[in-house]
Design a protein around this motif. Structure first.
Motif, PDB file in Angstrom:
ATOM      1  N   TRP A  99       0.801  -1.231   0.000  1.00  7.97           N
ATOM      2  CA  TRP A  99       0.000   0.000   0.000  1.00  7.97           C
ATOM      3  C   TRP A  99       0.828   1.272   0.000  1.00  7.97           C
ATOM      4  O   TRP A  99       0.300   2.343  -0.294  1.00  7.97           O
ATOM      5  CB  TRP A  99      -0.973   0.009   1.171  1.00  7.97           C
ATOM      6  CG  TRP A  99      -0.365   0.133   2.538  1.00  7.97           C
ATOM      7  CD1 TRP A  99       0.151  -0.864   3.298  1.00  7.97           C
ATOM      8  CD2 TRP A  99      -0.242   1.335   3.315  1.00  7.97           C
ATOM      9  NE1 TRP A  99       0.607  -0.364   4.491  1.00  7.97           N
ATOM     10  CE2 TRP A  99       0.367   0.977   4.532  1.00  7.97           C
ATOM     11  CE3 TRP A  99      -0.590   2.673   3.093  1.00  7.97           C
ATOM     12  CZ2 TRP A  99       0.643   1.913   5.527  1.00  7.97           C
ATOM     13  CZ3 TRP A  99      -0.311   3.593   4.095  1.00  7.97           C
ATOM     14  CH2 TRP A  99       0.297   3.209   5.295  1.00  7.97           C
ATOM     15  N   LYS A 100       2.094   1.177   0.299  1.00  4.07           N
ATOM     16  CA  LYS A 100       2.865   2.410   0.422  1.00  4.07           C
ATOM     17  C   LYS A 100       4.314   2.152   0.065  1.00  4.07           C
ATOM     18  O   LYS A 100       4.908   1.193   0.568  1.00  4.07           O
ATOM     19  CB  LYS A 100       2.783   2.909   1.871  1.00  4.07           C
ATOM     20  CG  LYS A 100       3.386   4.265   2.112  1.00  4.07           C
ATOM     21  CD  LYS A 100       3.195   4.647   3.577  1.00  4.07           C
ATOM     22  CE  LYS A 100       3.699   6.046   3.837  1.00  4.07           C
ATOM     23  NZ  LYS A 100       3.533   6.411   5.250  1.00  4.07           N
ATOM     24  N   VAL A 101       4.870   3.006  -0.787  1.00  7.03           N
ATOM     25  CA  VAL A 101       6.311   2.910  -1.058  1.00  7.03           C
ATOM     26  C   VAL A 101       7.035   3.860  -0.105  1.00  7.03           C
ATOM     27  O   VAL A 101       6.451   4.836   0.369  1.00  7.03           O
ATOM     28  CB  VAL A 101       6.645   3.240  -2.526  1.00  7.03           C
ATOM     29  CG1 VAL A 101       6.100   2.153  -3.445  1.00  7.03           C
ATOM     30  CG2 VAL A 101       6.124   4.591  -2.931  1.00  7.03           C
ATOM     31  N   ALA A 161       6.886   7.762  -0.395  1.00  7.46           N
ATOM     32  CA  ALA A 161       5.610   8.449  -0.585  1.00  7.46           C
ATOM     33  C   ALA A 161       5.004   8.883   0.736  1.00  7.46           C
ATOM     34  O   ALA A 161       5.139   8.211   1.750  1.00  7.46           O
ATOM     35  CB  ALA A 161       4.633   7.543  -1.322  1.00  7.46           C
ATOM     36  N   LYS A 162       4.310  10.014   0.692  1.00  2.18           N
ATOM     37  CA  LYS A 162       3.573  10.463   1.871  1.00  2.18           C
ATOM     38  C   LYS A 162       2.220   9.749   1.920  1.00  2.18           C
ATOM     39  O   LYS A 162       1.756   9.383   2.987  1.00  2.18           O
ATOM     40  CB  LYS A 162       3.383  11.984   1.796  1.00  2.18           C
ATOM     41  CG  LYS A 162       2.799  12.600   3.054  1.00  2.18           C
ATOM     42  CD  LYS A 162       2.814  14.120   2.944  1.00  2.18           C
ATOM     43  CE  LYS A 162       2.052  14.768   4.099  1.00  2.18           C
ATOM     44  NZ  LYS A 162       1.906  16.215   3.912  1.00  2.18           N
ATOM     45  N   GLY A 163       1.628   9.549   0.774  1.00  3.97           N
ATOM     46  CA  GLY A 163       0.326   8.882   0.727  1.00  3.97           C
ATOM     47  C   GLY A 163       0.463   7.410   0.412  1.00  3.97           C
ATOM     48  O   GLY A 163       1.565   6.879   0.284  1.00  3.97           O
ATOM     49  N   GLY A 164      -0.675   6.758   0.307  1.00  2.00           N
ATOM     50  CA  GLY A 164      -0.673   5.348  -0.024  1.00  2.00           C
ATOM     51  C   GLY A 164      -1.932   4.956  -0.754  1.00  2.00           C
ATOM     52  O   GLY A 164      -2.868   5.740  -0.868  1.00  2.00           O
ATOM     53  N   GLY A 165      -1.924   3.741  -1.267  1.00  2.00           N
ATOM     54  CA  GLY A 165      -3.100   3.201  -1.940  1.00  2.00           C
ATOM     55  C   GLY A 165      -3.500   1.904  -1.261  1.00  2.00           C
ATOM     56  O   GLY A 165      -2.940   0.861  -1.546  1.00  2.00           O
ATOM     57  N   ILE A 166      -4.438   2.001  -0.337  1.00  2.00           N
ATOM     58  CA  ILE A 166      -4.837   0.805   0.415  1.00  2.00           C
ATOM     59  C   ILE A 166      -5.965   0.075  -0.289  1.00  2.00           C
ATOM     60  O   ILE A 166      -5.945  -1.140  -0.416  1.00  2.00           O
ATOM     61  CB  ILE A 166      -5.290   1.179   1.839  1.00  2.00           C
ATOM     62  CG1 ILE A 166      -4.135   1.782   2.618  1.00  2.00           C
ATOM     63  CG2 ILE A 166      -5.811  -0.053   2.561  1.00  2.00           C
ATOM     64  CD1 ILE A 166      -4.517   2.223   4.001  1.00  2.00           C
TER      65      ILE A 166
END
Lengths: 245, 229
Positions: free
Chosen positions: B132-134, B137-142
């Protein structure tokens, strides 16, 4: 006297949205996504919005009106989403640079938790426990509780001032029917919001024209309906372009 | 040289090396047991619904509430109101149903999903995975990954064995923020089929043209030949 829920334009349907409002946007990968209402909000210009949706959009072509455009337009203070970045690290969402620079806040919520927080808000339930995200970075410093031997995370309801959704059919009483994957978050957002604005694909029917057994969202939850005009004035779902790998 | 017949996927090792994306999905789909409810995630996992599953009764579940879908449809045959978790226009099989998101995740959290198949950035020897997160990155894709990882009965992962820079994705420990810990039991990559076993990964099967030594060199944890087919 019958309440009139049918409006002539998207602009009229969202004219009263104030600065600082919380707005939920239905849709999942196209179906159910309120492109016309989002475009109208871009033109209306309300600022400091909190936007709730599965994603901020902009990862696919052709680009359609999305929360990312509201961010680019300086209208958004915060987003609550299950994606604040694309699933593919090489894709950069239009939202992302604004977030990286600290110009927009974001609350990242697992998709099932997002759905259930909306459902809870619409069902009069202030909070609930879920097993999702226990043991991850998202649960750090937050309240958990062991119930029947398993650890659960406390999550709060997510009420909204407005919900924008798209439906296949509606009647004058505000009853809604979705088609196939259009349903997604739309019924939950309709329940969670004080004012629900719907862009409707088919001609809006007289009350009673939808079989009560086929109603997906009761008109109790729906205040405003606007029929989507034919393209190019109205925006319709388009097929995503395949990306080169 | 004779060309292989159209549609043939078994070629000699000199002609093919490893599995392509559809072959990775096909191989993992062979593990789905009759009667299973299978959730498919974004990316390579969605290709599993294209696989011929013979007479097995498999019900594919997408997180957006589409239950009982089939192959992705070509342009011109699609219905724009119908998408899978990856936003691809799919077909519906007899017995299909559509529910809203709260019901879809009710199905997930209540333990009714027999297996979820997801993509990932990393998988660890202990069955942890990160998707979900690299790091930068500040954000993520859950998306639905955390709900599925916490609540599905099994978690299978499909991913490229190495990053574009050639770094291993099968590791002793995940370096990225995890989605869930200790849940992955089977991993399909372009090099083969692997099972986390605590210390490393057991090779269940190697793809055509892939030697054990090559797989070992490209894996960031000990590899064992136990259970090799």
């Amino acid at each position: 006297m019958a309440r009139n829920k049918i409006l002539d334009s998207f602009a009229a349907a969202i004219a009263d949205i104030p600065d600082g409002a919380t707005v939920a946007f239905g849709g999942f990968a196209g179906p159910g996504t309120p492109y016309n209402l989002t475009k109208a909000l871009l033109e209306q210009g309300a600022k400091r919005l909190t936007c709730i949706a599965n994603t901020t959009g902009g990862a696919h072509q052709p680009r359609m009106p999305d929360i990312g455009m509201l961010v680019e337009n300086g209208q958004v203070a915060k987003v609550v989403c299950s994606f604040t970045a694309a699933t593919r690290p090489t894709d950069v969402l239009p939202f992302t640079p604004y977030y990286e620079r600290g110009e927009v806040e974001a609350e990242l919520v697992p998709q099932g938790t997002l759905a259930e927080r909306l459902r809870a808000a619409g069902a009069g339930i202030p909070a609930f426990y879920t097993p999702t995200a226990v043991g991850t970075e998202l649960a750090e410093g937050r309240e958990t509780r062991v119930i029947n031997g398993r650890e659960y995370l406390l999550e709060y309801a997510l009420p909204c001032d407005y919900a924008f959704i798209r439906a296949w059919r509606a009647d004058a009483a505000g009853n809604l029917q979705f088609r196939l994957a259009q349903r997604n978050f739309c019924p939950l957002m309709a329940m969670a919001a004080k004012t629900v604005v719907v862009e409707v694909e088919e001609d809006i029917l007289p009350a009673g024209a939808i079989d009560p057994d086929q109603v997906h969202v009761s008109g109790i939850f729906v205040q405003r309906l606007v029929k989507i005009p034919p393209a190019p004035e109205g925006l319709w779902t388009v097929r995503r372009q395949e990306r080169a790998r | 040289m004779d060309r292989p017949p159209a549609g043939a996927r078994t070629m000699s090792s000199t002609e093919t090396k490893g599995w392509d994306r559809q072959q990775m999905a096909d191989r993992l789909a062979r593990e789905f047991q009759d009667g299973w409810i299978v959730n498919l995630g974004v990316g390579i996992p969605t290709l599993c619904s294209n696989t011929d599953i013979g007479d097995r009764d498999i019900l594919y579940h997408a997180e957006n509430g589409v239950i009982g879908y089939g192959p992705v449809l070509p342009a011109g045959q699609e219905d724009l109101h119908l998408v899978n978790a990856g936003g691809q226009n799919v077909s519906l099989n007899p017995g299909a149903a559509i529910v809203h998101h709260a019901d879809s995740f009710g199905i997930i959290r209540s333990g009714r999903i027999d297996v979820t198949v997801m993509g990932a950035y990393e998988v660890s020897a202990g069955g942890d995975f990160a998707n979900w997160k690299v790091g930068s990155a500040k954000g993520g894709g859950i998306g639905g990954a955390m709900d599925l990882a916490a609540c599905a009965r099994r978690v299978f992962i499909i991913l490229e064995h190495n990053t574009r820079k050639g770094e291993p994705r099968l590791l002793r420990h995940c370096t990225l923020p995890v989605t869930a810990r200790g849940v992955v039991t089977l991993v399909a990559t372009n090099l083969g089929l692997f099972a986390p076993n605590g210390d490393g990964f057991a090779v269940r099967e190697l793809a055509p043209g892939i030697s054990f030594e090559e797989a070992r060199a490209k894996t960031g944890a000990p590899l064992t030949e136990e259970g090799r087919a």
